[in-house]
Scaffold this motif. Sequence first.
Motif, PDB file in Angstrom:
ATOM      1  N   ARG A 147     -28.132  87.174  25.299  1.00  0.00           N
ATOM      2  CA  ARG A 147     -29.607  87.914  24.843  1.00  0.00           C
ATOM      3  C   ARG A 147     -30.198  87.910  23.448  1.00  0.00           C
ATOM      4  O   ARG A 147     -29.321  88.052  22.526  1.00  0.00           O
ATOM      5  CB  ARG A 147     -29.914  88.958  25.401  1.00  0.00           C
ATOM      6  CG  ARG A 147     -29.325  88.749  27.206  1.00  0.00           C
ATOM      7  CD  ARG A 147     -30.379  87.622  28.329  1.00  0.00           C
ATOM      8  NE  ARG A 147     -31.680  88.675  28.543  1.00  0.00           N
ATOM      9  CZ  ARG A 147     -32.315  89.089  29.341  1.00  0.00           C
ATOM     10  NH1 ARG A 147     -30.961  89.525  30.130  1.00  0.00           N
ATOM     11  NH2 ARG A 147     -33.345  89.740  28.841  1.00  0.00           N
ATOM     12  N   SER A 167     -32.405  94.869  34.363  1.00  0.00           N
ATOM     13  CA  SER A 167     -33.053  93.983  35.139  1.00  0.00           C
ATOM     14  C   SER A 167     -32.684  92.762  35.527  1.00  0.00           C
ATOM     15  O   SER A 167     -32.533  91.838  37.275  1.00  0.00           O
ATOM     16  CB  SER A 167     -34.645  93.666  35.681  1.00  0.00           C
ATOM     17  OG  SER A 167     -35.568  93.344  34.398  1.00  0.00           O
ATOM     18  N   LYS A 205     -38.981  97.229  19.548  1.00  0.00           N
ATOM     19  CA  LYS A 205     -39.789  96.673  20.159  1.00  0.00           C
ATOM     20  C   LYS A 205     -39.065  96.622  21.267  1.00  0.00           C
ATOM     21  O   LYS A 205     -38.332  95.920  21.697  1.00  0.00           O
ATOM     22  CB  LYS A 205     -40.298  94.629  20.315  1.00  0.00           C
ATOM     23  CG  LYS A 205     -41.012  94.695  19.595  1.00  0.00           C
ATOM     24  CD  LYS A 205     -42.328  93.216  18.612  1.00  0.00           C
ATOM     25  CE  LYS A 205     -42.468  93.103  18.175  1.00  0.00           C
ATOM     26  NZ  LYS A 205     -43.276  92.057  17.037  1.00  0.00           N
ATOM     27  N   TYR A 223     -46.339  83.620  31.416  1.00  0.00           N
ATOM     28  CA  TYR A 223     -45.519  84.925  31.653  1.00  0.00           C
ATOM     29  C   TYR A 223     -46.708  85.841  32.636  1.00  0.00           C
ATOM     30  O   TYR A 223     -46.308  87.021  33.564  1.00  0.00           O
ATOM     31  CB  TYR A 223     -45.149  85.463  30.330  1.00  0.00           C
ATOM     32  CG  TYR A 223     -44.159  86.350  30.157  1.00  0.00           C
ATOM     33  CD1 TYR A 223     -43.029  86.490  30.995  1.00  0.00           C
ATOM     34  CD2 TYR A 223     -44.513  88.070  29.917  1.00  0.00           C
ATOM     35  CE1 TYR A 223     -42.104  87.309  31.417  1.00  0.00           C
ATOM     36  CE2 TYR A 223     -44.200  88.810  30.014  1.00  0.00           C
ATOM     37  CZ  TYR A 223     -42.207  88.622  30.162  1.00  0.00           C
ATOM     38  OH  TYR A 223     -41.916  90.132  30.354  1.00  0.00           O
ATOM     39  N   ARG A 273     -34.622  89.793  33.956  1.00  0.00           N
ATOM     40  CA  ARG A 273     -34.871  89.331  34.289  1.00  0.00           C
ATOM     41  C   ARG A 273     -35.415  88.761  32.661  1.00  0.00           C
ATOM     42  O   ARG A 273     -35.092  89.675  31.724  1.00  0.00           O
ATOM     43  CB  ARG A 273     -36.270  89.942  35.015  1.00  0.00           C
ATOM     44  CG  ARG A 273     -37.604  88.944  34.778  1.00  0.00           C
ATOM     45  CD  ARG A 273     -39.195  90.236  35.536  1.00  0.00           C
ATOM     46  NE  ARG A 273     -40.030  89.952  35.465  1.00  0.00           N
ATOM     47  CZ  ARG A 273     -41.496  89.865  34.354  1.00  0.00           C
ATOM     48  NH1 ARG A 273     -40.678  90.457  33.177  1.00  0.00           N
ATOM     49  NH2 ARG A 273     -42.193  89.765  34.336  1.00  0.00           N
ATOM     50  N   LYS A 274     -35.201  87.414  32.795  1.00  0.00           N
ATOM     51  CA  LYS A 274     -36.367  87.092  30.975  1.00  0.00           C
ATOM     52  C   LYS A 274     -36.932  87.727  30.481  1.00  0.00           C
ATOM     53  O   LYS A 274     -38.491  87.974  30.933  1.00  0.00           O
ATOM     54  CB  LYS A 274     -36.279  85.695  31.506  1.00  0.00           C
ATOM     55  CG  LYS A 274     -35.221  84.787  31.320  1.00  0.00           C
ATOM     56  CD  LYS A 274     -35.318  83.362  30.945  1.00  0.00           C
ATOM     57  CE  LYS A 274     -34.766  82.202  30.664  1.00  0.00           C
ATOM     58  NZ  LYS A 274     -34.600  80.824  31.310  1.00  0.00           N
ATOM     59  N   THR A 275     -37.302  88.321  29.982  1.00  0.00           N
ATOM     60  CA  THR A 275     -38.126  89.011  28.700  1.00  0.00           C
ATOM     61  C   THR A 275     -39.042  88.156  28.314  1.00  0.00           C
ATOM     62  O   THR A 275     -38.607  86.522  28.112  1.00  0.00           O
ATOM     63  CB  THR A 275     -37.694  89.999  27.893  1.00  0.00           C
ATOM     64  OG1 THR A 275     -36.661  88.875  26.718  1.00  0.00           O
ATOM     65  CG2 THR A 275     -36.794  90.968  28.349  1.00  0.00           C
ATOM     66  N   PHE A 276     -40.103  88.276  27.404  1.00  0.00           N
ATOM     67  CA  PHE A 276     -40.905  86.946  27.280  1.00  0.00           C
ATOM     68  C   PHE A 276     -40.123  86.549  25.485  1.00  0.00           C
ATOM     69  O   PHE A 276     -41.150  85.094  25.443  1.00  0.00           O
ATOM     70  CB  PHE A 276     -42.355  87.589  26.415  1.00  0.00           C
ATOM     71  CG  PHE A 276     -43.464  86.793  26.024  1.00  0.00           C
ATOM     72  CD1 PHE A 276     -43.877  85.041  26.506  1.00  0.00           C
ATOM     73  CD2 PHE A 276     -44.284  87.034  24.732  1.00  0.00           C
ATOM     74  CE1 PHE A 276     -44.336  84.393  26.557  1.00  0.00           C
ATOM     75  CE2 PHE A 276     -44.773  85.747  24.180  1.00  0.00           C
ATOM     76  CZ  PHE A 276     -44.304  84.540  24.890  1.00  0.00           C
ATOM     77  N   LYS A 328     -37.623  95.581  24.995  1.00  0.00           N
ATOM     78  CA  LYS A 328     -37.223  95.339  25.910  1.00  0.00           C
ATOM     79  C   LYS A 328     -36.702  95.515  27.282  1.00  0.00           C
ATOM     80  O   LYS A 328     -36.991  96.182  27.973  1.00  0.00           O
ATOM     81  CB  LYS A 328     -35.399  94.932  25.485  1.00  0.00           C
ATOM     82  CG  LYS A 328     -35.924  94.482  23.826  1.00  0.00           C
ATOM     83  CD  LYS A 328     -34.403  93.816  23.916  1.00  0.00           C
ATOM     84  CE  LYS A 328     -34.262  93.473  22.518  1.00  0.00           C
ATOM     85  NZ  LYS A 328     -34.252  94.636  21.300  1.00  0.00           N
ATOM     86  N   ALA A 329     -37.323  94.873  28.302  1.00  0.00           N
ATOM     87  CA  ALA A 329     -37.302  94.900  29.560  1.00  0.00           C
ATOM     88  C   ALA A 329     -35.352  95.389  29.921  1.00  0.00           C
ATOM     89  O   ALA A 329     -34.608  93.715  29.818  1.00  0.00           O
ATOM     90  CB  ALA A 329     -37.302  93.284  30.346  1.00  0.00           C
ATOM     91  N   ASP A 336     -37.505  85.328  25.123  1.00  0.00           N
ATOM     92  CA  ASP A 336     -36.312  84.748  25.874  1.00  0.00           C
ATOM     93  C   ASP A 336     -37.038  83.489  26.132  1.00  0.00           C
ATOM     94  O   ASP A 336     -36.617  82.271  25.825  1.00  0.00           O
ATOM     95  CB  ASP A 336     -35.753  84.467  26.725  1.00  0.00           C
ATOM     96  CG  ASP A 336     -34.860  85.854  27.059  1.00  0.00           C
ATOM     97  OD1 ASP A 336     -33.948  86.608  26.045  1.00  0.00           O
ATOM     98  OD2 ASP A 336     -34.385  86.727  28.190  1.00  0.00           O
TER      99      ASP A 336
END
Lengths: 234, 250
Positions: free
Chosen positions: A116, B164, B158, A227, B166-169, B160-161, B171
């Motif tokens: 990621r 979860s 910044k 989004y 779940r894709k972050t913005f 980050k989520a 990504d």
Amino acid sequence: MDNGKILSGQEKQSWFARYNESMHREGRIWTVVCLGFLLAVPFLMGLVLGAMPDMNRFLRGFINVAIIYYPTSLVEYLIYVPMLGAGASYLSFITGNLSNLKIPCAINAREMADARVGTPENEIISTLSVATSSLVTVVVLALGVLLLVPLQPVLSNPVLTPAFDNVVPALFGALGLKYFLKGKKFAAIPLVLSGAVCILMPSMIRQTSVLLIIIGALTIGVSFIFYKKGALEE
Amino acid sequence: MDIMEASLLDKLNSPAMYGIVALAIVLVAAMCVYFMVKSWRAGIQIGMDKNVLRKAIVSSATFTLLPAFSVLLGVVALSGSMGIPLPWLRLSVIGNLQYEVNVAEIAAKGVGLSGLKITEMTPEAFVTIALVMTAGILGGALLCLLTLKAYSKKLSGKPKAAGSGRKTFGDWAMVAMFVGMCAAYIGSYIGQAVAHNVMLPLLTALVAASAMAVCEFLERKKRMHWLENFDLAASMLIAMAASVLLGRVM
């Protein structure tokens, strides 16, 4: 696991901060040394040729080039650094061929490793990928230059000209399919817009670097709206 | 080619010129090796699987082979007007295949030539052009030198989520950037086809996309995951071969 150990989240964050610190220190040293030598090359060549650069003409030429490429470099820097991380950024901006080679290469490796953005794994994979890609390019070019004289008739064979003239369309056709599938909910918008701009303003066809920045920024904007509306949920 | 041109090209291709360029390339290659070893050791240190690291290296090497060959053709293209050593340097490090010819042309006009022509080239014009080409494309490297540490800190600050899955913005922004990049290039091929009736780039891109679609199908539906290492290079090769055939038909 191999020789390494499994680190807790906090240990990993602390390790990552130290790693990044050393990467910046060493990256800066290498950048200064490489830039210094690259800037010295024209003068060293001048010693061989018995002529030095004319600084007035240099300034005129430099302004013409910098007007186009310094803003492009700034935008590339702002967009690509978050994807690459520190180590790969220092390498990429010294080794060149960013948008057409290093970035797709690093992203491909990152996807395969399932790393990621912003993680230590992404930093490591991106650096490995860009370093490998640069070394392969250096080796291919060095071998190519060695073989250039005997290879020249083959390379310049008119039969192969369409193949080599169309390397970039081949790259972006294949890469496009991959990414249009990933961003299928918004991909049609930039594609239609880009096609329409090039049909209505054919001068833009030759300005791909400008088009790339405009369409890239617009696509990021569109994806942000999708989004925020939750339209990108899998 | 008259004697003066031949003599200048001989000088541009002299062993001393090759030696200077080879030194610069070795220096940048040493930087790559240093960073490669450092990141490999770091990966091992945090417990990353060696196979994942090895896969990143192998896939990056295979990914690079075809484009690197096209970069080599850039050297061939510039070698007639600038000799072999300078284009070899420019395209091995820091330069860019897509922009390099443009920069050389702009630099040549900037130093007073009517274009990048060996007939007008003098040793002084050559070294001035070389300096313009080098200095004109240093923007990114200078930004790294002066601001990368601060910019990286800003990015890492910044939120980050986490956790979860779940894709972050971030990504999605990366996917969007690539969608935009591909759309810009493919849009320019659509423009060439419609406005100038130049069909080959668009057809080549379509063949590459079709080949990649077959690879994606085999990877996803037939679980041929090994194909991931070669899908891009294979799709490009198929499309390039097709462009030779299409070029003959058209």
